[in-house]
Design a protein around this motif. Sequence first.
Motif, PDB file in Angstrom:
ATOM      1  N   HIS A  84       0.796  -1.384  -0.164  1.00 28.79           N
ATOM      2  CA  HIS A  84       0.542  -0.382   0.014  1.00 28.79           C
ATOM      3  C   HIS A  84       1.111   1.444   0.449  1.00 28.79           C
ATOM      4  CE1 HIS A  84      -3.772  -1.743   0.552  1.00 28.79           C
ATOM      5  NE2 HIS A  84      -3.570  -2.998   1.753  1.00 28.79           N
ATOM      6  N   ARG A 101       0.880   4.926   0.886  1.00 30.51           N
ATOM      7  CA  ARG A 101      -0.359   5.593   1.570  1.00 30.51           C
ATOM      8  C   ARG A 101       0.135   7.250   1.084  1.00 30.51           C
ATOM      9  NH1 ARG A 101      -1.271   3.321   6.302  1.00 30.51           N
ATOM     10  NH2 ARG A 101      -2.379   6.053   7.437  1.00 30.51           N
ATOM     11  N   PRO A 151      -1.003   8.013  -3.105  1.00 29.95           N
ATOM     12  CA  PRO A 151      -0.742   6.419  -3.950  1.00 29.95           C
ATOM     13  C   PRO A 151      -0.010   6.186  -5.396  1.00 29.95           C
ATOM     14  CG  PRO A 151      -2.867   6.717  -3.052  1.00 29.95           C
ATOM     15  CD  PRO A 151      -2.009   8.422  -3.104  1.00 29.95           C
TER      16      PRO A 151
END
Lengths: 376, 301
Positions: free
Chosen positions: A170, A172, A175
Amino acid sequence: MSFSLARLAAMMIKEFVQMRRDRMTFGMMVGIPLLQLLLFGYAINSDPKHLPTAILDADHGPVGRSVVAAMQASRYFDVTSMPGDEARADEILARGEAQFVVTIPVDFSRRVLRGERPQMVVEADATDPAATANALGVLEHIALHAADRDLAGPHAGLRQGAAPFDLVVHRRYNPEGETAFNIVPGLMGVVLTMTMVIMTCLAVTRERERGTMESLLAMPLTPMEVMLGKILPYIAVGYVQVAFILGVAKLLFAVPMVGSLVLLSLVTIVFIAANLAVGFTFSTIAGNQLQAVQMGFFFFLPSILLSGFMFPFRGMPEWAQVIGEALPLTHFLRIVRGILLKGSPWGDIALDVGAMVLFTAVAGAIAIKRYRMTLD
Amino acid sequence: MTAAIAVTGLTKRFGNRTVVDAIDLTVAEGRIMGFLGPNGSGKTTTIRMLCGLLHIDGGTGECLGLDIRTRAAEIKRQAGYMTQRFSLYEDMTVGENLDFAARVHGVKDRARRVDASLERMGLTHRRDQLAGELSGGWKQRLALAACILHRPRLLLLDEPTAGVDPQARREFWERIHGFAAEGMTVLVSTHYMDEAERCHAIAYIAYGHLLTVGTVAEVVAGAGLSAASVAGVDPELVAKLKSLPSVATATAMGARVHLAGPDAGALGRDLDGLHVDWHAEDPNLEDVFIHLMAAHPEGGR
């Protein structure tokens, strides 16, 4: 008139004599290339390693341990904390204490051995995509073979083909890994540093160079009145610049603005004050406007290179990071990126604000101490 | 009569060079004191110490009854200082410069006072002109206007008329006398002898020492010089006159040479001996200054 070598020589000799008289300029001609060599040669590294990583290990099994060991061995990841729960892990990432949080779920090792391909989640603080790109690339490779030793005997078949677990990354706060999201908010700090330091420095030096300082000193003005009177107009200019950059960031670059703009503008005043104090201090040293600009540049160069604006802060050697921590721009960049991209609340940026306040207090004290009410 | 300036032993050193050496100076209130001396003699340094622009290395004193060491801030409020070099903002207009000075001094009824000052100095039609575009004479008027806006009780003028034409100088001095008549005390440095003669009293400073002080007549009489005028312009004659032991100064003035020396009898005998056409005349201030400088132990001539 024909070209005369004697006249050319006269002109050149005069230039050298004047060059030698202006010690500061002479020093800068040597100092700036030296500074650039040192910074570019030693401090800057676009392939940052030893990035702080938090491991949230709910499994405590052998496979997870192997993966973590392999990550450490790659030198891209340094395990700096082992948070107990997800909330704490989130906080670590939000405050920028770690670049990555690796979550190893319950029963991870057992499920790998069963061939169930469980998920291993890696969250990266992608506000600066350049800081994480290489490490994430290496991580894919690690995942393929890290568990090879654990997959011995009956599990050897799992070594073939894809990784025995599913690596989920992911990114953060950014993205898509947009570089502009990192650069444009940072630019706000860079533009303020450049204009605020040089402008105040010039504003004071100009008085001295043009001789108007003598009239000014003969008037009933206190040093505080002179200093604040010089500085406050530039704070207003600074805010116009901030508003302009934020507007462009939003309209042209679609930079996300998650956090409080009110908080950002409150904190900005501390940063502006820090730079103005530096400019004022320089003006008490610089003898003329040229020297003022040179000193401004001398401050600007490490600010832009060591603050994490152009190159990832964590990629720099320890000594360069120490210098970086002493510069207000470093802290302001963390604050701007934090507020805009992460939506940082006051608590997350308080430490950086404190550092800027300390810097301002020290620079301001030097400026007041050095400012002379007389001509000697 | 009270003194507007009263300093004793005023001393200033830059490094190990003593620029002003133990000067005693008293200027009575409402008087115009001319401050004379060669370049680099310490005039500007003295004036700067009087208005708190330089630290004082020795001596004590008061301006307007305020200690110059400890109450410079109060002196600044009641004194006007016109610098030798134009020091107002060249990138601001005449009106803006005066408005700034008036605000800093907290002048009440500012707009009217600025208008009145422009009117008095004949600057009204130049109000919107940039100060940097003014010629020397107009800059001087503006600088004077700026330092009297707050109605100071003491005016310190550092070579205010340097490089200004005779007409403007004359007008300038009429204003100075006007200020003095209103009760203002003026200390004005100058190189012009005719200006020295317009002062109530003069002080002559050289090598950082105050060499003489008093009215022009007192200073001239105190020097005890005798002067003579000799017909002739030949450089050889001038050189010969200068070499006479009784001659302190020799100045070619058109078709005649003006001489001065400390001993009238010796001067007469020397001139008679040369068989030149000469007659006695009054010594002037310039003779006195050149003689004082030459007679001083630090005088190199």
